[in-house]
Design a protein around this motif. Structure first.
Motif, short mmCIF file in Angstrom:
data_model
loop_
_atom_site.label_atom_id
_atom_site.label_comp_id
_atom_site.label_asym_id
_atom_site.label_seq_id
_atom_site.Cartn_x
_atom_site.Cartn_y
_atom_site.Cartn_z
N ASN A 1 33.42 -17.83 47.08
CA ASN A 1 33.02 -18.35 48.38
C ASN A 1 31.51 -18.60 48.43
OD1 ASN A 1 35.64 -18.31 49.47
ND2 ASN A 1 35.46 -16.12 49.89
N GLN A 2 31.08 -19.19 49.53
CA GLN A 2 29.68 -19.56 49.72
C GLN A 2 28.77 -18.33 49.69
OE1 GLN A 2 28.43 -22.65 50.02
NE2 GLN A 2 26.34 -22.02 50.37
N ARG A 3 27.68 -18.44 48.95
CA ARG A 3 26.66 -17.37 48.93
C ARG A 3 25.31 -17.99 48.61
NH1 ARG A 3 24.42 -13.66 45.15
NH2 ARG A 3 25.77 -14.41 43.46
N ILE A 4 24.31 -17.68 49.41
CA ILE A 4 22.94 -18.15 49.18
C ILE A 4 22.01 -16.95 49.25
CG2 ILE A 4 21.05 -19.58 50.04
CD1 ILE A 4 23.02 -21.54 51.09
N SER A 5 21.17 -16.80 48.23
CA SER A 5 20.16 -15.74 48.20
C SER A 5 18.78 -16.39 48.26
CB SER A 5 20.29 -14.90 46.93
OG SER A 5 21.57 -14.30 46.85
N ARG A 6 17.90 -15.83 49.08
CA ARG A 6 16.55 -16.36 49.24
C ARG A 6 15.52 -15.28 48.92
NH1 ARG A 6 16.64 -21.26 52.00
NH2 ARG A 6 18.66 -21.78 52.99
N SER A 7 14.36 -15.71 48.48
CA SER A 7 13.29 -14.77 48.18
C SER A 7 12.70 -14.22 49.48
CB SER A 7 12.19 -15.46 47.36
OG SER A 7 11.60 -16.51 48.11
N THR A 8 12.18 -13.01 49.42
CA THR A 8 11.64 -12.37 50.62
C THR A 8 10.29 -12.97 51.03
OG1 THR A 8 10.65 -10.67 49.21
CG2 THR A 8 12.82 -10.21 50.14
N ASP A 9 9.57 -13.60 50.10
CA ASP A 9 8.24 -14.11 50.40
C ASP A 9 8.28 -15.45 51.14
OD1 ASP A 9 7.22 -11.87 49.17
OD2 ASP A 9 7.11 -12.86 47.20
N ASP A 10 8.82 -16.47 50.49
CA ASP A 10 8.77 -17.81 51.07
C ASP A 10 10.15 -18.35 51.44
OD1 ASP A 10 9.81 -18.10 48.56
OD2 ASP A 10 8.15 -19.30 47.77
N GLN A 11 11.19 -17.50 51.32
CA GLN A 11 12.57 -17.88 51.67
C GLN A 11 13.09 -19.07 50.85
OE1 GLN A 11 14.69 -16.20 54.04
NE2 GLN A 11 13.05 -14.77 53.50
N GLU A 12 12.53 -19.26 49.66
CA GLU A 12 13.07 -20.29 48.78
C GLU A 12 14.38 -19.80 48.15
OE1 GLU A 12 12.45 -23.25 48.35
OE2 GLU A 12 10.31 -23.75 48.30
N ILE A 13 15.20 -20.73 47.69
CA ILE A 13 16.50 -20.40 47.11
C ILE A 13 16.32 -19.66 45.78
CG2 ILE A 13 18.65 -21.35 46.20
CD1 ILE A 13 18.53 -21.65 49.14
#
Length: 531
Positions: free
Chosen positions: A257-269
């Motif tokens: 299923n759908q999952r997106i993880s982002r960095s804590t600093d700049d919220q980039e993928i």
């Protein structure tokens, strides 16, 4: 018997090795796979007819997610023996797949859908170059470029350049990739079909980010093109779909299923299974593809998207490697028509696809293990457990015992005298009387017509049997005989029998290994070394 048994297992092992390491990879090109003909639906079908006139179509072989294993795959030290062995057996599988399963179809083009390395964004330049050399050797890129007139195309994957979070911090990763594989956003034509390759790893980044803005600039330029040929969208990361969306009958693992993880600093993928819903809609409406090809998921999946211009089928192709979580590696055969299209119905016939499954390497190794256990058991148990004459002998002994019991009763009747007796009414009757038998020796006595052996005679005969009987027979005569023969002799015979069986098993296995190991090694290196 043992020589025939050894010959039988030598032939059985040789046949298994030849099939598992050689002939199994030729099955797709001979029996289970073919170039598909155009149909109203681009989804694969095992009953799809083959093309009648190959000159009317461009034939394209599609491969994805080899993900060559490196130190990041198993967290092993570079150049360690374990890593080298794992790499070799993973690489040889893919090399056999491309040479024996795919190239016999003689494709006009070869298309790779990304993830060529496993730790591409984080490994050093030296390690990256080493992986690149392996990649070139495995897929024999020189031969592919020569046979397809340099029509070998690549799109980038997340294991090659990483996601948006890496690009701003490590721009050298992208430049390293582009020096070898070329641009990440481009398009090319096969027949009358246009293929649009998009760097999916940058699409969901911040719009101000250089790589993201460049990717969308390319998409917008495609959408503004006045010409509108049938298009195929190429993206490594699959398009958005709702959770638990069915992937069709060719799926062999559970749906991701759908999952997106982002960095804590700049919220980039940092990681994503699928593109976002907004990005998916924008791509479909801008490019207007009739088919979407993707990878990344490592397993087959067929879904239908609804766009402004109509329904679009997306084919997610499984990995070609047997070490990437899919027991059933695969590749795709795609045909693109060369004729000019004038209406929407003919656009649907522009592209046809067929997914072809490769041999299951895990099953081949499981068969080797089963065959080894079977060989060992048969060799160890052959003298007793698998010889039919022993069962026949037991049956004959049982029948002989019944016959003796019946003849004993007749003998007793023969050793009896009969006396005629008349009753009061004058009727005559025969009455059995035991006959007297004279003793034949001085050390024998007669008791009710049966000869009884004295204890001294018994002891003498048992000693003669112990001296004349082979020691390895005592373990086969049963518990009563074992008691008569003595525990020490039984133990020695059992130990000797076990040692004989083990030595015989070692001899048979040594002969089988001596014959088949050279065959196995020869097949491995003949497929690996360029001739």
């Amino acid at each position: 018997m043992i020589s025939n048994l050894t010959l039988f297992f030598c032939l059985l092992w040789a046949a298994s090795i030849l099939y598992g390491e050689k002939f199994a990879f030729r099955l797709p090109s001979y029996f289970t796979c073919s170039w598909p003909s155009p149909s109203s639906s681009p989804s694969p079908s095992p009953t799809m007819d083959t093309i009648n006139n190959p000159g009317d179509y461009v034939k394209i072989a599609v491969v994805t997610d080899p993900q060559l294993m490196d130190r990041t795959s198993l967290h092993l030290a570079p150049k360690s023996l374990t890593l080298e062995i794992v790499q070799f057996y993973t690489d040889i599988y893919m090399r056999r797949a491309i040479l024996a399963s795919i190239m016999p179809f003689k494709p006009d083009m070869v298309l790779f859908l990304g993830d060529y390395f496993d730790g591409g964004p984080i490994i050093s330049d030296e390690e990256w170059q080493d992986s690149l050399n392996r990649f070139r050797h495995i897929f024999d890129l020189k031969t592919l470029e020569r046979t397809t007139n340099n029509q070998v195309y690549f799109i980038s994957g997340n294991h090659d350049i990483g996601y948006a979070a890496y690009h701003s911090q490590m721009p050298e990763v992208i430049s390293r990739y582009e020096k070898v594989f070329g641009s990440r956003n481009y398009r090319f034509t096969a027949g009358e079909v246009e293929f649009v390759a998009v760097d999916a790893q940058t699409l969901d980044g911040h719009p101000q980010q250089n790589q993201t803005s460049a990717a969308w600039k390319f998409v917008n330029s495609v959408s503004r093109d006045s010409l509108s040929p049938p298009r195929v969208l190429l993206t490594h990361i699959p398009l958005y779909r709702q959770d638990w969306t069915s992937c069709g009958s060719q799926r062999s693992s559970s749906v991701i299923n759908q999952r997106i993880s982002r960095s804590t600093d700049d919220q980039e993928i940092v990681y994503q299974n699928y593109l976002t819903e907004e990005t998916t809609k924008k791509l479909l409406d801008s490019i207007k593809p009739i088919v979407v090809l993707s990878g990344h998921d490592h397993d087959q999946c067929t879904v239908t998207h609804i766009a402004e211009h109509g329904s679009v089928v997306e084919q997610t192709l499984g990995t070609i490697s047997w070490q990437q979580g899919n027991l059933y590696p695969s590749f795709m055969l795609l045909t693109a028509r060369k004729a000019t299209f004038s209406n929407a119905s003919s656009l649907a016939d522009a592209v046809s696809t067929h997914v072809c499954l490769l041999p299951v390497q895990t099953f081949i190794y499981m068969w080797y293990l089963f065959l080894f256990v079977l060989t060992l058991l048969v060799v160890l148990l052959w003298p007793n457990g698998l010889v039919i004459h022993r069962h026949v002998g037991d049956f004959m002994s049982h029948m002989l015992g019944i016959f003796k019991s019946s003849t004993k009763e007749k003998d007793e009747d023969g050793n009896c005298d009969y006396e005629m007796v008349w009753d009061a009414e004058g009727s005559m009757h025969l009455i059995k009387k035991a006959s007297k038998i004279a003793p034949t020796r001085a050390n024998e006595r007669v008791e009710r017509g049966n000869a009884t052996m004295r204890s001294t005679a018994k002891k003498q005969i048992i000693q003669e049997i112990n001296l004349s009987m082979p020691q390895d027979i005592s373990g086969q005569l049963g518990p009563d005989a074992a008691v008569k023969l003595g525990p020490s002799k039984v133990n020695k015979s059992n130990v000797r029998l076990v040692i004989q069986r083990l030595l015989r098993a070692f001899q048979v296995l040594s002969v089988v290994a001596a014959v088949n190991l050279p065959i196995y090694i020869m097949l491995l290196f003949s497929d690996w070394i360029d001739i």
